[in-house]
Design a protein around this motif. Sequence first.
Motif, short mmCIF file in Angstrom:
data_model
loop_
_atom_site.label_atom_id
_atom_site.label_comp_id
_atom_site.label_asym_id
_atom_site.label_seq_id
_atom_site.Cartn_x
_atom_site.Cartn_y
_atom_site.Cartn_z
N THR A 12 -5.16 4.54 5.89
CA THR A 12 -5.49 3.11 5.89
C THR A 12 -4.24 2.30 6.21
N GLY A 13 -4.40 0.96 6.19
CA GLY A 13 -3.39 0.11 6.79
C GLY A 13 -2.20 -0.28 5.93
N ALA A 14 -1.72 0.60 5.06
CA ALA A 14 -0.45 0.33 4.37
C ALA A 14 0.67 0.99 5.16
N SER A 15 1.88 0.53 4.89
CA SER A 15 3.04 1.16 5.52
C SER A 15 3.15 2.61 5.03
N SER A 39 -8.81 3.81 9.18
CA SER A 39 -9.30 2.44 9.40
C SER A 39 -8.62 1.87 10.62
N ALA A 41 -6.92 -0.84 10.65
CA ALA A 41 -5.58 -1.25 10.21
C ALA A 41 -4.66 -0.03 10.13
N ARG A 44 -3.43 0.56 13.49
CA ARG A 44 -2.41 -0.45 13.84
C ARG A 44 -1.04 -0.05 13.27
N VAL A 45 -1.04 0.47 12.06
CA VAL A 45 0.22 0.88 11.44
C VAL A 45 0.80 2.11 12.15
N GLU A 48 2.65 0.61 14.99
CA GLU A 48 3.88 -0.09 14.60
C GLU A 48 4.97 0.87 14.14
N SER A 99 -3.93 1.20 1.51
CA SER A 99 -3.68 -0.25 1.41
C SER A 99 -4.22 -0.77 0.08
N MET A 100 -3.70 -1.90 -0.34
CA MET A 100 -4.21 -2.50 -1.57
C MET A 100 -5.64 -2.98 -1.37
N THR A 102 -7.91 -1.35 0.41
CA THR A 102 -8.77 -0.17 0.22
C THR A 102 -8.84 0.20 -1.26
N ARG A 105 -11.39 -2.10 -2.77
CA ARG A 105 -12.79 -1.79 -2.41
C ARG A 105 -13.26 -0.49 -3.05
N ARG A 134 0.95 1.73 -1.23
CA ARG A 134 2.29 1.25 -0.94
C ARG A 134 2.20 -0.27 -0.77
N GLU A 135 2.89 -0.95 -1.67
CA GLU A 135 3.03 -2.41 -1.58
C GLU A 135 4.15 -2.80 -2.51
C1 FMN Z 1 2.51 -3.09 10.03
C2 FMN Z 1 1.65 -3.38 8.83
C3 FMN Z 1 2.06 -2.95 7.60
C4 FMN Z 1 1.28 -3.21 6.46
N1 FMN Z 1 1.70 -2.74 5.27
C5 FMN Z 1 0.91 -2.85 4.18
C6 FMN Z 1 1.30 -2.24 2.96
O1 FMN Z 1 2.35 -1.61 2.82
N2 FMN Z 1 0.42 -2.31 1.92
C7 FMN Z 1 -0.78 -2.97 2.02
O2 FMN Z 1 -1.54 -2.97 1.04
N3 FMN Z 1 -1.16 -3.58 3.17
C8 FMN Z 1 -0.35 -3.54 4.25
N4 FMN Z 1 -0.72 -4.12 5.44
C9 FMN Z 1 -1.94 -4.94 5.47
C10 FMN Z 1 -3.22 -4.12 5.62
O3 FMN Z 1 -3.16 -3.37 6.80
C11 FMN Z 1 -4.42 -5.07 5.64
O4 FMN Z 1 -4.63 -5.61 4.35
C12 FMN Z 1 -5.68 -4.41 6.12
O5 FMN Z 1 -6.76 -5.33 6.07
C13 FMN Z 1 -6.04 -3.18 5.29
O6 FMN Z 1 -7.23 -2.65 5.85
P1 FMN Z 1 -7.76 -1.21 5.43
O7 FMN Z 1 -7.71 -1.16 3.94
O8 FMN Z 1 -9.16 -1.19 5.97
O9 FMN Z 1 -6.92 -0.20 6.11
C14 FMN Z 1 0.06 -3.91 6.59
C15 FMN Z 1 -0.36 -4.32 7.86
C16 FMN Z 1 0.43 -4.07 8.97
C17 FMN Z 1 -0.05 -4.51 10.32
#
Ligand code: FMN
Length: 201
Positions: A12-15, A39, A41, A44-45, A48, A99-100, A102, A105, A134-135
Amino acid sequence: MSRERAVIHAITGASGAPYARRLVQVLAASGVRVHLTMSSAGARVLLEELGIRADPAQFDPRLFDVESDLVTYHRPEDVGASIASGSFGASAMVVLPCSMGTVARIVHGVSSNLIERAADVMLKERKKLVLVPRETPLSSIHLKNLLAATRAGAVVLPAMPGFYHRPTTLEELVDFVVTKVLDQLGVPSDLIRRWGKAPGR
Ligand SMILES: Cc1cc2nc3c(=O)[nH]c(=O)nc-3n(C[C@H](O)[C@H](O)[C@H](O)COP(=O)(O)O)c2cc1C
């Protein structure tokens, strides 16, 4: 019929994309079947952090330098995939990175995509669910949700590398977190020097 071990891995979209790639590589090399999903996101990560341009609709594991046919990819919208069912035989699921959003949810049972549904199934079936969030810093909302995840039966394993194995490379830091996940899955590994084992310095 083959009875190899199967693990679900959701990205998912956390770093933390380097952790995700390494986990898939090590699991496949260990003979564990990986049911992978991500996901948008998460994709996308990957771009990046690793420069990997992934299509979450049809991810090719070779983008992770994994040639093994032990990796099966599932679209995150496919809530009818095998891993969405309680009758599927996965022994564990890892959300790495998690991600936080996810986490929130999952703990509220939203099940709006395959990742959330598969996690919901692991909890209801009392199977191992490892969340690697990770946040930083963490809000009270994050902390409450992480506590709720633990109380629901998940293992919360933050992506927090230690330094007592004296890492000198990024790979060694990545391997610290991946080793913690492998330990939870019961997959033997020797990626890092273990605490108490011949430090030599
Ligand atoms: C480069 C990048 C880094 C991110 N890092 C984090 C992170 O470390 N922790 C986090 O909770 N969200 C992070 N986000 C935000 C999540 O990607 C965003 O909340 C997204 O909606 C999560 O969707 P998902 O849970 O469906 O993957 C980051 C987004 C980007 C683009």
